[in-house]
Design a protein around this motif. Structure first.
Motif, short mmCIF file in Angstrom:
data_model
loop_
_atom_site.label_atom_id
_atom_site.label_comp_id
_atom_site.label_asym_id
_atom_site.label_seq_id
_atom_site.Cartn_x
_atom_site.Cartn_y
_atom_site.Cartn_z
N THR A 131 143.64 -25.13 16.33
CA THR A 131 143.84 -25.48 17.74
C THR A 131 143.27 -26.89 17.95
O THR A 131 142.52 -27.39 17.11
CB THR A 131 143.17 -24.47 18.68
OG1 THR A 131 141.75 -24.44 18.42
CG2 THR A 131 143.76 -23.07 18.49
N PRO A 132 143.63 -27.53 19.06
CA PRO A 132 143.24 -28.95 19.24
C PRO A 132 141.74 -29.19 19.17
O PRO A 132 140.94 -28.39 19.66
CB PRO A 132 143.79 -29.28 20.62
CG PRO A 132 144.87 -28.29 20.86
CD PRO A 132 144.45 -27.05 20.16
N VAL A 133 141.39 -30.31 18.56
CA VAL A 133 140.00 -30.79 18.51
C VAL A 133 139.89 -31.97 19.46
O VAL A 133 140.68 -32.91 19.40
CB VAL A 133 139.61 -31.20 17.08
CG1 VAL A 133 138.21 -31.81 17.07
CG2 VAL A 133 139.70 -30.02 16.13
N SER A 189 148.61 -35.43 17.83
CA SER A 189 147.71 -35.47 18.97
C SER A 189 148.53 -35.32 20.24
O SER A 189 149.70 -35.70 20.29
CB SER A 189 146.89 -36.76 18.99
OG SER A 189 147.73 -37.88 19.17
N LYS A 190 147.87 -34.77 21.26
CA LYS A 190 148.58 -34.49 22.51
C LYS A 190 147.55 -34.15 23.58
O LYS A 190 146.45 -33.68 23.26
CB LYS A 190 149.55 -33.32 22.32
CG LYS A 190 150.35 -32.92 23.54
CD LYS A 190 151.25 -31.73 23.21
CE LYS A 190 151.99 -31.24 24.45
NZ LYS A 190 152.84 -30.06 24.15
N LYS A 191 147.90 -34.38 24.83
CA LYS A 191 147.04 -33.94 25.92
C LYS A 191 147.43 -32.53 26.32
O LYS A 191 148.60 -32.23 26.55
CB LYS A 191 147.14 -34.87 27.13
CG LYS A 191 146.11 -34.55 28.21
CD LYS A 191 145.97 -35.68 29.21
CE LYS A 191 144.81 -35.40 30.16
NZ LYS A 191 144.58 -36.52 31.10
N ARG A 222 143.16 -30.53 35.13
CA ARG A 222 142.16 -30.71 34.09
C ARG A 222 142.83 -30.63 32.72
O ARG A 222 143.43 -29.62 32.38
CB ARG A 222 141.07 -29.65 34.19
CG ARG A 222 139.94 -29.87 33.20
CD ARG A 222 138.90 -28.78 33.31
NE ARG A 222 137.89 -28.95 32.29
CZ ARG A 222 137.22 -27.95 31.73
NH1 ARG A 222 137.47 -26.71 32.09
NH2 ARG A 222 136.31 -28.18 30.82
N GLY A 223 142.71 -31.71 31.95
CA GLY A 223 143.29 -31.73 30.62
C GLY A 223 142.35 -32.35 29.61
O GLY A 223 141.32 -32.93 29.96
N ALA A 224 142.70 -32.23 28.34
CA ALA A 224 141.91 -32.81 27.27
C ALA A 224 142.85 -33.28 26.18
O ALA A 224 143.80 -32.58 25.81
CB ALA A 224 140.92 -31.80 26.70
N LEU A 225 142.61 -34.47 25.68
CA LEU A 225 143.39 -35.04 24.59
C LEU A 225 142.79 -34.56 23.27
O LEU A 225 141.58 -34.70 23.04
CB LEU A 225 143.37 -36.56 24.67
CG LEU A 225 144.20 -37.33 23.65
CD1 LEU A 225 145.68 -36.99 23.78
CD2 LEU A 225 143.98 -38.82 23.83
#
Length: 259
Positions: A141-143, A198-200, A207-210
């Protein structure tokens, strides 16, 4: 003590579920903590910056229909859900969830059908391994790292291993590590091969995170044998602590292999 519980869950109703559902599962685990020990739940929620647990996103056992970034869940659909703990109290809470326990993810009601709970001794496990030349990190999952006011989607060894050192120190794991020394040595750890993106990602409307995810291979060849073992230990720890931030909401889920 470190370990993980993997639950098999059954949907008791039909509902729409966000694909990025870590916030919902974060709330579900805090409900478990509250029911077992309100004092522990308050301590973890209010006083610990780096949470001593991770939760995964819900992982369906079969392909589900999607619409507008959500799963269309039907009654009877099943999921796997993994919770890790970095201390005995959290693990005891995770391991005590009984078959038949009911939890909620938004409008979805889920019932526990099975629990696979295991504790591990990371130090003993790594001690028995030969010192690796390379390690492969699979970020499931995204880091996401935060540098100043910005998200940093960079798979740099310095960011990865200093993050793990911070988590190791706060979890009061049994062997001492020095964060600054780890960061300096991590500068010698070279990224040799990768396949990722990579992606937001949005956890809520506002509320988001890249973040980045994928397969990344690092060379430990510039480190002495004893230090390679330290980096192997931190890499194994990543499977339970996660890498980067928001690991209590499903980010940073990691799998590791050594060569």
């Amino acid at each position: 003590m470190t370990g993980a519980a993997v639950y098999r869950l059954r949907a008791e109703n039909s509902a729409r579920l966000p694909l990025i559902n870590g916030r919902l599962m974060h709330a579900a685990f805090f409900k478990i903590l509250h029911e077992i020990s309100p004092e522990l739940e308050r301590f973890v929620h209010d006083r610990q910056n780096i949470k001593p647990f991770t939760v995964s996103f819900l992982d369906p056992t079969a392909e589900l229909p999607r619409a507008e970034g959500r799963w269309e869940v039907r009654r009877g659909d099943r999921f796997y859900w993994r919770v890790t703990g970095l201390n005995e109290e959290i693990l005891n809470a995770a391991f005590s969830v009984p078959v038949g326990y009911e939890l909620q993810a938004g409008g979805l009601i889920l019932v526990v059908e099975d629990v696979d709970a295991r504790a591990v001794d990371l130090i003993s496990d790594v001690r028995e391994m030969p010192a690796a030349e390379e390690l492969a990190l699979k970020f499931v999952t995204p880091v996401s790292f935060r540098i100043d006011e910005f998200d940093a989607p960079y798979p740099r060894a310095e960011l990865i291993f200093s993050s793990l050192a911070d988590k190791w120190i706060q979890a009061e794991m049994p062997a001492a590590v020095d964060r600054q020394q780890i960061r300096e040595l991590a500068a010698k750890v070279r990224l040799t091969e990768w396949a990722g993106r990579s992606k937001k990602f949005y956890l809520a409307h506002d509320r988001g995170a890249l973040g980045f995810w994928g397969d990344f291979r690092y060379s430990l060849g510039a480190l002495e044998s004893d230090w390679r073992k330290v980096f192997m230990l931190l890499a194994k720890f990543a499977e339970y602590a996660g890498v980067g931030r928001l690991c209590g909401q499903g980010f940073g889920q990691t799998r590791v292999n050594f060569q």
